[in-house]
Design an enzyme around this catalytic site. Structure first.
Site, PDB file in Angstrom:
ATOM      1  N   SER A 348      -2.256  -6.032  38.735  1.00  0.00           N
ATOM      2  CA  SER A 348      -1.654  -6.842  37.667  1.00  0.00           C
ATOM      3  C   SER A 348      -2.570  -7.973  37.223  1.00  0.00           C
ATOM      4  O   SER A 348      -2.674  -8.253  36.014  1.00  0.00           O
ATOM      5  CB  SER A 348      -0.311  -7.408  38.141  1.00  0.00           C
ATOM      6  N   HIS A 407      -0.571 -13.220  38.223  1.00  0.00           N
ATOM      7  CA  HIS A 407      -0.618 -12.880  36.802  1.00  0.00           C
ATOM      8  C   HIS A 407      -1.183 -14.050  35.994  1.00  0.00           C
ATOM      9  O   HIS A 407      -2.011 -13.861  35.098  1.00  0.00           O
ATOM     10  CB  HIS A 407       0.774 -12.526  36.295  1.00  0.00           C
TER      11      HIS A 407
END
Length: 468
Positions: A348, A407
């Site tokens: 991610s 993230h």
């Protein structure tokens, strides 16, 4: 009387580089015959000269005649750009400076660093395609005076000059304005000068505005993108290995419905919160190849394919790959500093580094990228929705394995480094101000962030809970 045989004749030739050269003829050579031979040879050579050669020859002759009245001619000299003397510094690009300097050096015959009215008039006569202007020095002088007055008028008030001379920065300011279609006389001079001096090919697109689709034309289908597809195949292969071949997912198989594989967090390649404490530094990168479930895997593969492959088609394979790895490293460093006792797997952070880089790419090429606003809104919407879902799962559902900080770290690294790493397309920009701020500022922030993260993990590593 003295016979011609006893006469010693001195021939001299003056050139800008060699100065005065004196050659003494032997006494057994008849100087009259030598002069006649040189004269006949010169006439035959004159027949093969082009008009441009004649102009260059006349210039050389003028230098010889007036050499004693002028300062010595320098073989080369430098032209300095002063941004504070430019009326439109935001339009001052490297290409504009190069074009203006090339023409200015050609026009500045005595290489004094300024263009006099006489030099400007002679340059106009030389490059003009108007026969009446080439043959009428008075008309050329009048046009030169008019252009010089306009150059002084359009210059900065604290730098305008009332003399009949033009400095390089004043001429540069006029060329900048001509590129913005605000000085047609200078635009014509630039076009005719580049044609006359044989550099028209270099100026072909100088006055042509960049098309909005210029960025789209950079997409290349061959050679095909390789790095992002190979990374996707690798991630998929690792997941299949854990589910089928090694069966580390609690007996689940690919034929099952929603495969959940929490055992990957115990893998040798997963990131553990105490990785730095155990000197297992490879975990800060290798965790990107592991995924804990089908939904996690599909979401990351989808994101890196739709974002990474277009970037690779425009900028080549290695630039997006570098951002992908830097994003993964930034994500694990953020988790180690801001999300204690959290183990993570998944790509991610690398995917969101590509998203952040794409946002930086949109901003960087805003003027030549079609649908820039639509792209920007779309990627920002994807990013904030995912951050919201991750934060909800972590705090509302108490899923400690979810870390939205990775993230954020990946996206921040992509946004900071994206406009630097992906800066490979020619475009019009203020290279003297905006690019320096973007390159040096972004590079400094990215390096400082990585150094702080590494130093934190070296000096304050998270210990395993049994040893706290």
């Amino acid at each position: 009387m003295t016979s011609p045989r006893d006469v010693k004749v001195l021939h001299r030739s003056v050139t800008p580089l060699s100065g005065l050269k004196v050659v003494e003829c032997p006494s057994d050579v008849n100087p009259l015959e030598e002069l006649n031979r040189e004269k006949s040879y010169g006439e035959s050579k004159l027949m093969s000269r082009t008009p441009r050669d004649e102009l260059d020859r006349s210039e050389s002759k003028d230098r010889k005649v007036s050499g004693s009245m002028r300062s010595p001619i320098k073989p080369s000299y430098s032209l300095r750009v002063s941004k504070r003397h430019q009326r439109h510094p935001s339009r001052l690009t490297k290409e504009v400076v190069k074009v203006a300097a090339g023409i200015f050096r050609k026009f500045d015959r005595d290489q004094s660093g300024t263009l006099s009215r006489e030099e400007f008039a002679k340059a106009l006569m030389k490059i003009s395609d108007d026969s009446s202007l080439r043959k009428d020095p008075k008309k050329a002088q009048e046009k030169a005076d008019r252009i010089i007055r306009r150059i002084h008028k359009e210059g900065l008030s604290n730098y305008s000059s009332s003399t009949a001379e033009v400095s390089f920065n004043e001429f540069l300011n006029a060329v900048v304005m001509s590129k913005a279609n605000k000085f047609d006389d200078i635009k014509q001079i630039v076009e005719k000068a580049t044609w006359y001096y044989g550099t028209a090919s270099a100026i072909a697109s100088f006055y042509r505005p960049q098309e909005k689709e210029s960025y789209s034309k950079k997409y290349k289908c061959w050679p095909p993108p390789l790095i992002i597809p190979l990374m996707s195949v690798l991630i998929l292969g690792v997941f299949i290995y854990y589910v089928e071949a090694d069966n580390k997912c609690a007996g689940e198989r690919l034929a099952d419905g929603a495969i959940h594989c929490p055992e990957v967090y115990e893998s040798l390649w997963a990131y553990h919160y105490d990785s730095a404490y155990k000197n297992e530094w490879w975990r800060f990168i290798t965790y990107m190849a592991l995924h804990a479930g089908v939904a996690h895997l599909i979401a990351n593969l989808f994101l890196q394919i739709i974002v990474g492959i277009p970037l690779e088609m425009v900028h080549g394979p290695w630039r997006p790959f570098l951002l992908y790895i830097l994003g993964g490293l930034a994500g694990s460093l953020c988790v180690s500093m801001f999300d204690e006792y959290t183990n993570i797997v998944g790509a991610s952070a690398g995917c969101y580094a590509l998203v952040g880089a794409h946002v930086a790419n949109i901003i960087n090429y805003w003027s030549i990228m079609p649908y820039a606003m639509v792209r920007l809104v779309l990627f920002l919407l994807i990013f904030f929705i995912d951050i919201g879902i991750s934060a909800y799962r972590k705090y509302a559902l108490d899923e400690r394995s979810v870390s939205y900080t990775s993230h954020l770290g990946g996206a921040a690294m992509g946004l900071i480094m994206g406009s630097i790493v992906l800066d490979g397309i020619r475009k019009e920009e203020n290279r003297t101000v905006w690019k320096k701020l973007r390159v040096y500022g972004g590079l400094a922030v990215g390096i400082i962030f990585l150094l702080i993260g590494a130093a934190y993990n070296i000096w304050f590593p998270q210990k395993t809970r049994e040893e706290d």
